[in-house]
Design an enzyme around this catalytic site. Structure first.
Site, mmCIF file in Angstrom:
data_model
loop_
_atom_site.group_PDB
_atom_site.id
_atom_site.type_symbol
_atom_site.label_atom_id
_atom_site.label_comp_id
_atom_site.label_asym_id
_atom_site.label_seq_id
_atom_site.Cartn_x
_atom_site.Cartn_y
_atom_site.Cartn_z
ATOM 1 N N HIS A 58 -1.268 10.183 -3.254
ATOM 2 C CA HIS A 58 -2.522 9.711 -2.670
ATOM 3 C C HIS A 58 -3.651 10.732 -2.744
ATOM 4 O O HIS A 58 -4.809 10.378 -2.910
ATOM 5 C CB HIS A 58 -2.311 9.302 -1.209
ATOM 6 C CG HIS A 58 -3.573 8.877 -0.546
ATOM 7 N ND1 HIS A 58 -4.337 9.724 0.223
ATOM 8 C CD2 HIS A 58 -4.243 7.703 -0.576
ATOM 9 C CE1 HIS A 58 -5.402 9.087 0.655
ATOM 10 N NE2 HIS A 58 -5.374 7.858 0.192
ATOM 11 N N HIS B 77 0.839 -1.196 0.000
ATOM 12 C CA HIS B 77 0.000 0.000 0.000
ATOM 13 C C HIS B 77 0.877 1.251 0.000
ATOM 14 O O HIS B 77 1.587 1.522 0.966
ATOM 15 C CB HIS B 77 -0.875 -0.043 1.250
ATOM 16 C CG HIS B 77 -1.832 1.085 1.375
ATOM 17 N ND1 HIS B 77 -1.711 2.059 2.331
ATOM 18 C CD2 HIS B 77 -2.946 1.398 0.650
ATOM 19 C CE1 HIS B 77 -2.712 2.913 2.219
ATOM 20 N NE2 HIS B 77 -3.474 2.541 1.202
HETATM 21 O O1 G3P Z 1 -6.862 1.744 -2.725
HETATM 22 C C1 G3P Z 1 -7.054 0.991 -1.576
HETATM 23 C C2 G3P Z 1 -6.798 1.896 -0.470
HETATM 24 O O2 G3P Z 1 -5.561 2.507 -0.714
HETATM 25 C C3 G3P Z 1 -7.874 2.900 -0.424
HETATM 26 O O3 G3P Z 1 -7.590 3.802 0.451
HETATM 27 O O4 G3P Z 1 -7.304 6.148 0.765
HETATM 28 O O5 G3P Z 1 -5.333 4.642 1.029
HETATM 29 O O6 G3P Z 1 -6.226 5.146 -1.235
HETATM 30 P P1 G3P Z 1 -6.559 4.984 0.223
HETATM 31 CA CA CA Z 2 -5.270 3.655 -2.844
#
Ligand code: G3P
Ligand code: CA
Length: 328
Positions: free
Chosen positions: A72, A30
């Site tokens: 992000h 992530h």
């Molecule tokens: O894309 C999955 C997850 O990353 C969604 O949350 O806000 O971290 O992009 P975010």
């Molecule tokens: Ca994401």
């Protein structure tokens, strides 16, 4: 064993090739190895690669000159020194939007650990140095991962999120089309390659599959309606009828962990089973070992996710921890 399998697969099928949906759970880095290095930088992606991630995530937003960068937020101010470098370039709401800056300007910024609105580091024990990190482009991340795959004969994939497509349209930019253009330029719009495209906006997921003719695997992200992520009705999308509709255009869902697991009761909800009934993979976000509920250990949380909730993969800031767990 998993490493040997992935080497063999990489040699046979080449960079980014993969058979449909994997039988064993996938580990999605992530924002790269964001538990250790500033999110979404090439350094963070490289560390995630070295830790053995199956996929590395890129969140995409567009610049003023319609370049795709890995960031992000649609704003630059929570992870860069934009305020110090371009103090006059904020909008009336006080925010600095990536789309108001050229790629050259964005490349002149330094990336640091995410800060909250008071200027404090969000995850206090993470990277505390003063390294010179930059925002990467989507194509730089593709090249990095492809080159590492070639040299290590591996098949680490891309797990790319199109951010705020309706907002980008309002600004005059079709971010989904830009994303598809880059995928096609690199021969990555292919369901048999290790590439997923994810989006919170269900109207856009349908548009990507139907109007834009995408062949690549798609994941419908699931938020809560009160987050105002998009106009999608996530309460509906979690129902059997909603999941069936998703399955017409996508290969899986990306729910928020509390939507499929109640950490207090230590019980799964029905969501994973309902999604599996429609043939959808389930890849929840986000496992953070430094942000678990007080009564849950890392081992217990991962047991609940993989054994109780039976997820097919997971987004994590700590690829190394999840790989270590899955290897035992
Ligand atoms: O894309 C999955 C997850 O990353 C969604 O949350 O806000 O971290 O992009 P975010
Ligand atoms: Ca994401």
């Amino acid at each position: 064993m998993k490493f040997i399998k992935s080497i063999i697969l990489g040699i046979i099928m080449g960079a980014f090739s993969v058979n449909a949906l994997q039988a064993s759970p996938i580990v999605i880095a992530h924002r790269g190895a964001s538990g250790y290095l500033p999110e979404h930088t090439l350094e963070s992606a490289t560390l995630a690669y070295a830790q053995g991630a199956d996929y590395i995530e890129q969140d995409l937003v567009a610049t003023r000159d319609s370049q795709l960068i890995v960031l992000h937020d649609i704003h630059l101010d929570t992870v860069t020194n934009v305020e110090e470098k371009f103090p006059t370039r904020k909008r009336e709401d006080g925010r600095y939007y990536a789309i108001d800056f050229t790629l050259a300007e964005i490349k002149s910024l330094r990336v640091f650990e995410r800060k909250d609105s008071e200027g404090n580091q969000v995850f206090k024990n993470r990277y505390q140095g003063k390294g010179h990190f930059q925002i990467a482009t989507f194509e730089e991340q593709i090249e990095l991962i492809q080159q590492l795959n070639r040299q290590f004969a591996k098949n680490t994939g891309l797990y790319t999120e199109i951010k705020s497509p309706a907002w980008h349209q309002e600004q005059g930019v079709d971010i989904s089309q830009l994303t598809m253009n880059i995928l096609r330029k690199h021969q990555l719009d292919d369901p048999n390659k290790a590439v997923y495209i994810q989006c919170f906006d269900f109207l856009e997921t349908k548009r990507i599959r139907n109007a834009l003719g995408a062949k690549v695997k798609l994941i419908q992200l699931i938020a809560e309606n009160d987050w105002l992520e998009s106009t999608s009705d996530y309460d509906y999308l979690k129902t059997p009828a909603g999941l069936k509709e998703i399955s017409q255009v996508a290969q899986g869902i990306g729910p928020w962990i509390p939507q499929l697991l109640d950490f207090d009761q230590k019980q799964a909800t029905a969501l994973t089973k309902l999604a599996h009934n429609e043939g959808l993979a389930v890849h929840p976000y986000t496992f953070r070992k430094d942000a678990l509920p007080a009564n849950i250990s890392t081992q217990e949380a991962l047991d609940l996710l993989f054994k109780e909730a039976q997820v097919d993969g997971i987004f994590t800031d700590f690829t190394d921890t999840v790989i270590d767990y899955l290897s035992h």
